[in-house]
Design a protein around this motif. Structure first.
Motif, PDB file in Angstrom:
ATOM      1  N   ILE A 420       0.844  -1.198   0.000  1.00  0.00           N
ATOM      2  CA  ILE A 420       0.000   0.000   0.000  1.00  0.00           C
ATOM      3  C   ILE A 420       0.877   1.245   0.000  1.00  0.00           C
ATOM      4  CG2 ILE A 420      -1.669   1.347   1.349  1.00  0.00           C
ATOM      5  CD1 ILE A 420      -2.645  -1.321   2.542  1.00  0.00           C
ATOM      6  N   ASP A 421       0.481   2.244  -0.767  1.00  0.00           N
ATOM      7  CA  ASP A 421       1.119   3.559  -0.749  1.00  0.00           C
ATOM      8  C   ASP A 421       0.139   4.533  -0.100  1.00  0.00           C
ATOM      9  OD1 ASP A 421       2.024   6.157  -1.306  1.00  0.00           O
ATOM     10  OD2 ASP A 421       2.998   5.529  -3.155  1.00  0.00           O
ATOM     11  N   LEU A 422       0.381   4.876   1.158  1.00  0.00           N
ATOM     12  CA  LEU A 422      -0.565   5.710   1.907  1.00  0.00           C
ATOM     13  C   LEU A 422      -0.753   7.084   1.268  1.00  0.00           C
ATOM     14  CD1 LEU A 422       0.487   4.771   5.549  1.00  0.00           C
ATOM     15  CD2 LEU A 422      -1.757   4.346   4.526  1.00  0.00           C
ATOM     16  N   SER A 423       0.315   7.681   0.754  1.00  0.00           N
ATOM     17  CA  SER A 423       0.207   8.995   0.115  1.00  0.00           C
ATOM     18  C   SER A 423      -0.677   8.923  -1.128  1.00  0.00           C
ATOM     19  CB  SER A 423       1.595   9.517  -0.259  1.00  0.00           C
ATOM     20  OG  SER A 423       2.379   9.693   0.885  1.00  0.00           O
ATOM     21  N   LYS A 424      -0.479   7.884  -1.920  1.00  0.00           N
ATOM     22  CA  LYS A 424      -1.276   7.713  -3.132  1.00  0.00           C
ATOM     23  C   LYS A 424      -2.741   7.500  -2.788  1.00  0.00           C
ATOM     24  CE  LYS A 424      -1.621   4.830  -7.299  1.00  0.00           C
ATOM     25  NZ  LYS A 424      -1.051   3.668  -8.024  1.00  0.00           N
ATOM     26  N   GLU A 425      -2.987   6.712  -1.757  1.00  0.00           N
ATOM     27  CA  GLU A 425      -4.374   6.433  -1.365  1.00  0.00           C
ATOM     28  C   GLU A 425      -5.060   7.682  -0.825  1.00  0.00           C
ATOM     29  OE1 GLU A 425      -5.879   3.676  -2.200  1.00  0.00           O
ATOM     30  OE2 GLU A 425      -3.984   3.019  -3.042  1.00  0.00           O
ATOM     31  N   THR A 426      -4.304   8.545  -0.169  1.00  0.00           N
ATOM     32  CA  THR A 426      -4.887   9.815   0.297  1.00  0.00           C
ATOM     33  C   THR A 426      -5.426  10.613  -0.885  1.00  0.00           C
ATOM     34  OG1 THR A 426      -3.557  10.007   2.311  1.00  0.00           O
ATOM     35  CG2 THR A 426      -4.317  12.063   1.324  1.00  0.00           C
ATOM     36  N   LYS A 427      -4.688  10.650  -1.977  1.00  0.00           N
ATOM     37  CA  LYS A 427      -5.138  11.376  -3.179  1.00  0.00           C
ATOM     38  C   LYS A 427      -6.375  10.727  -3.785  1.00  0.00           C
ATOM     39  CE  LYS A 427      -0.500  13.021  -4.317  1.00  0.00           C
ATOM     40  NZ  LYS A 427       0.642  12.923  -5.250  1.00  0.00           N
ATOM     41  N   ASN A 428      -6.489   9.397  -3.688  1.00  0.00           N
ATOM     42  CA  ASN A 428      -7.661   8.696  -4.233  1.00  0.00           C
ATOM     43  C   ASN A 428      -8.908   8.901  -3.393  1.00  0.00           C
ATOM     44  OD1 ASN A 428      -6.278   7.614  -6.406  1.00  0.00           O
ATOM     45  ND2 ASN A 428      -5.686   5.754  -5.300  1.00  0.00           N
ATOM     46  N   TYR A 429      -8.717   8.917  -2.084  1.00  0.00           N
ATOM     47  CA  TYR A 429      -9.874   8.948  -1.176  1.00  0.00           C
ATOM     48  C   TYR A 429     -10.368  10.355  -0.879  1.00  0.00           C
ATOM     49  CZ  TYR A 429      -8.462   4.143   0.040  1.00  0.00           C
ATOM     50  OH  TYR A 429      -8.115   2.827   0.007  1.00  0.00           O
ATOM     51  N   TYR A 430      -9.463  11.338  -0.865  1.00  0.00           N
ATOM     52  CA  TYR A 430      -9.826  12.647  -0.325  1.00  0.00           C
ATOM     53  C   TYR A 430      -9.386  13.778  -1.257  1.00  0.00           C
ATOM     54  CZ  TYR A 430     -10.793   9.745   3.673  1.00  0.00           C
ATOM     55  OH  TYR A 430     -11.293   8.745   4.479  1.00  0.00           O
ATOM     56  N   THR A 431     -10.158  13.938  -2.338  1.00  0.00           N
ATOM     57  CA  THR A 431      -9.930  15.029  -3.290  1.00  0.00           C
ATOM     58  C   THR A 431     -10.823  16.213  -2.936  1.00  0.00           C
ATOM     59  OG1 THR A 431      -9.383  13.474  -5.062  1.00  0.00           O
ATOM     60  CG2 THR A 431     -10.095  15.661  -5.729  1.00  0.00           C
ATOM     61  N   ASP A 432     -10.314  17.414  -3.097  1.00  0.00           N
ATOM     62  CA  ASP A 432     -11.126  18.622  -2.893  1.00  0.00           C
ATOM     63  C   ASP A 432     -12.248  18.615  -3.935  1.00  0.00           C
ATOM     64  OD1 ASP A 432     -12.198  21.247  -3.047  1.00  0.00           O
ATOM     65  OD2 ASP A 432     -10.327  22.092  -2.282  1.00  0.00           O
ATOM     66  N   ALA A 433     -13.469  18.350  -3.471  1.00  0.00           N
ATOM     67  CA  ALA A 433     -14.597  18.128  -4.382  1.00  0.00           C
ATOM     68  C   ALA A 433     -14.934  19.367  -5.208  1.00  0.00           C
ATOM     69  CB  ALA A 433     -15.818  17.670  -3.594  1.00  0.00           C
ATOM     70  N   LYS A 434     -14.986  20.523  -4.586  1.00  0.00           N
ATOM     71  CA  LYS A 434     -15.363  21.747  -5.305  1.00  0.00           C
ATOM     72  C   LYS A 434     -14.362  22.037  -6.430  1.00  0.00           C
ATOM     73  CE  LYS A 434     -16.544  26.621  -4.474  1.00  0.00           C
ATOM     74  NZ  LYS A 434     -15.619  27.277  -5.414  1.00  0.00           N
ATOM     75  N   GLU A 435     -13.108  21.976  -6.097  1.00  0.00           N
ATOM     76  CA  GLU A 435     -12.064  22.258  -7.077  1.00  0.00           C
ATOM     77  C   GLU A 435     -12.131  21.299  -8.263  1.00  0.00           C
ATOM     78  OE1 GLU A 435      -7.521  21.386  -6.615  1.00  0.00           O
ATOM     79  OE2 GLU A 435      -7.938  23.313  -5.644  1.00  0.00           O
ATOM     80  N   ALA A 436     -12.285  19.990  -7.958  1.00  0.00           N
ATOM     81  CA  ALA A 436     -12.310  18.977  -9.019  1.00  0.00           C
ATOM     82  C   ALA A 436     -13.575  19.063  -9.862  1.00  0.00           C
ATOM     83  CB  ALA A 436     -12.186  17.588  -8.395  1.00  0.00           C
TER      84      ALA A 436
END
Length: 505
Positions: A420-436
């Motif tokens: 597991i890559d914790l940093s990579k998973e953070t980007k997958n799970y928790y994206t700034d919704a408004k910005e995206a």
């Protein structure tokens, strides 16, 4: 948990009260696992702090990232971080949380929720309920019902297919997805359970049952267990409470070790998140006698106690008429002075007015002082301390963590084993919704008409995407779409799983 607390507990177990003999060969289960030290400092905004709190310490252990004081599962910028529990769940592992505090307390919260304020237990509870954890055992049912958002989280759990337990006798029937809430807030100290709260299970019972359930998953499991009130007893300077919960912790470690040694495919890590209280075996009274003092000087007075300081306070229950009798029978102190009796009565009267210590009660803190004086134990503080803490590890191939490591290295070591890559998973799970979503051409707004149930709303053509805070689903044109992680709202910035964004065409 401090190293002197572990040492004192070992001596306590080795001392036979009837004969006065000491079995120096008697060890704790964790003793066979000692492999190194862990640095526990916090670091954020260019500041390095020597003494950490449970929220940033728990976050470091859960995510591999140092953060701010009081922050739970979020970076110093208040952005959610993927935890080792969440990422293991999403690669098919079964997951579990066990604690003797309310399950929404700092450490367990850091593995299962995200918010820059550990005190917001209602928010933490909602995220935990919607985070699809297979087994949860501990206290805290008060945060599940009679909530300001009018959501009955017990009903939510039942609708999700969980067994919901409230009594020790029901634990044997737990088979699959289970939430066990055995107290409104924190559970009792284990030493007090038989006398005061016999309906509560022990920590080792909860641990064994968790392992029984989780180990059925052929993909493996992740389980985090906390003997929460070692810390609380240390804050109160109550050595009996500390011994009670260190022994409870050690028995739960034994349960994990028994499983690991039998199956030979399991890693066991046992640590504390920080030191507390500066306990010393020996104090100013032993300045000139320490070289002649035998072990019984320090543990014989403790062996007379049948309840912790918290338990004694509950047993007295504000009735000062039975104070001396209860202190002798349950506290092991039969030689109270007139001054000490007056102190105890004054504290009990104060507590009738709800003047309580931060952790435990003023009664517990005073009892700790009285029993510690008789046992020649010292305390330097009622707060946390900054020393390195002991690392205990077990791996069947003996590729253990060794040396002096950082607390952030522990989740990274688990992640490495599982790929597991914790940093990579953070980007997958928790994206700034408004910005995206705005980049996708959607119009985005915050619906806070119900302050207790805020949601982000995005529209693009005929598509409407609603993202409720603290839930593991979104609404696509009114229809539920389940996600692998909860949506987190931090000061009206919503962070959401990338899968939600792909729904917006």
């Amino acid at each position: 948990m401090s190293i002197d607390g572990v040492t004192l507990t070992r001596w306590y177990n080795a001392y036979d009260q009837a004969s006065g003999k000491i079995d120096t060969s008697k060890n704790l289960s964790i003793d066979q696992m000692a492999s190194g030290l862990v640095r526990t400092y916090w670091q954020a905004n260019g500041v390095v702090g020597a003494i950490t709190d449970s929220a940033p310490a728990g976050t470091a252990l859960a995510t591999g990232v140092k953060t701010m004081d009081k922050f739970i599962g979020v970076s110093e910028e208040k952005k959610p971080l993927a935890t080792i529990l969440e990422t293991s769940k999403n690669i098919g592992k079964a997951t579990g949380l066990v604690a003797t505090s309310q399950i929404m307390h700092a450490t367990t919260a850091a593995y299962s929720s995200h918010f820059p304020d550990r005190s917001k237990e209602a928010i933490i509870a909602e995220q935990q309920v919607y985070n699809s954890i297979d087994v949860v055992f501990g206290g805290g049912y008060g945060n599940l019902q009679n909530r300001e958002d009018d959501e009955d989280l017990v009903n939510v759990l039942k609708n999700q297919g969980y067994q919901y337990l409230t009594d020790k006798k029901d634990l044997t029937n737990a088979k699959n997805k289970t939430w066990g809430m055995f107290a409104e807030s924190a559970m009792s100290y284990e030493m007090d359970q038989k006398t005061l709260t016999p309906s509560e299970p022990s920590l080792s019972e909860m641990t064994k049952k968790s392992i029984d359930i989780l180990s059925k998953d052929k993909d493996g499991f992740f389980l985090m267990v906390e003997s929460s009130k070692v810390d609380w007893a240390a804050h109160a300077n109550d050595p009996i409470g500390m011994i009670s919960e260190i022994n409870a912790f050690d028995q739960s470690v034994k349960a994990a070790l028994d499983y690991a040694k039998k199956n030979e495919d399991t890693m066991v890590i046992a640590i504390t998140d920080h030191g507390n209280s500066g306990l010393t075996i020996g104090n100013k009274q032993t300045d000139t006698t320490y070289s002649k003092d035998s072990v019984d000087k320090f543990v014989a007075p403790l062996k007379k106690a049948k309840l912790t300081g918290e338990g004694i306070g509950k047993k007295i229950s504000g009735n000062t008429d039975n104070l001396v009798k209860i202190m002798a029978e349950y506290g092991g102190i039969s030689d109270l002075s007139t001054e000490e009796i007056a102190q105890l009565k004054a504290v009990l009267n104060d507590e009738k007015k709800d003047k309580q210590a931060l952790y435990g009660s003023n009664m517990q803190a005073l009892y700790g002082q009285l029993i510690s004086k008789r046992a020649s134990l010292g305390f330097t503080t009622s707060g946390h301390t900054g020393e390195d803490i002991t690392l205990y590890t077990y791996l069947p191939n003996d590729e253990r963590l060794t040396g002096t490591i950082n607390n952030t290295d522990i989740p990274k070591a688990i992640a490495k084993i599982w790929g597991i890559d914790l940093s990579k998973e953070t980007k997958n799970y928790y994206t700034d919704a408004k910005e995206a979503l705005e980049k996708l051409g959607a119009k985005v707004s915050i619906d806070d008409s119900d302050q207790n149930n805020v949601k982000l709303v995005a529209t693009k053509g005929k598509t409407t995407l609603e993202i409720p805070e603290n839930k593991n689903y979104v609404l696509l044109n009114g229809k539920n779409k389940e996600l692998e992680s909860v949506a987190v709202n931090v000061e009206n910035t919503f962070y959401v799983n990338n899968k939600a964004l792909k729904l917006m065409k």
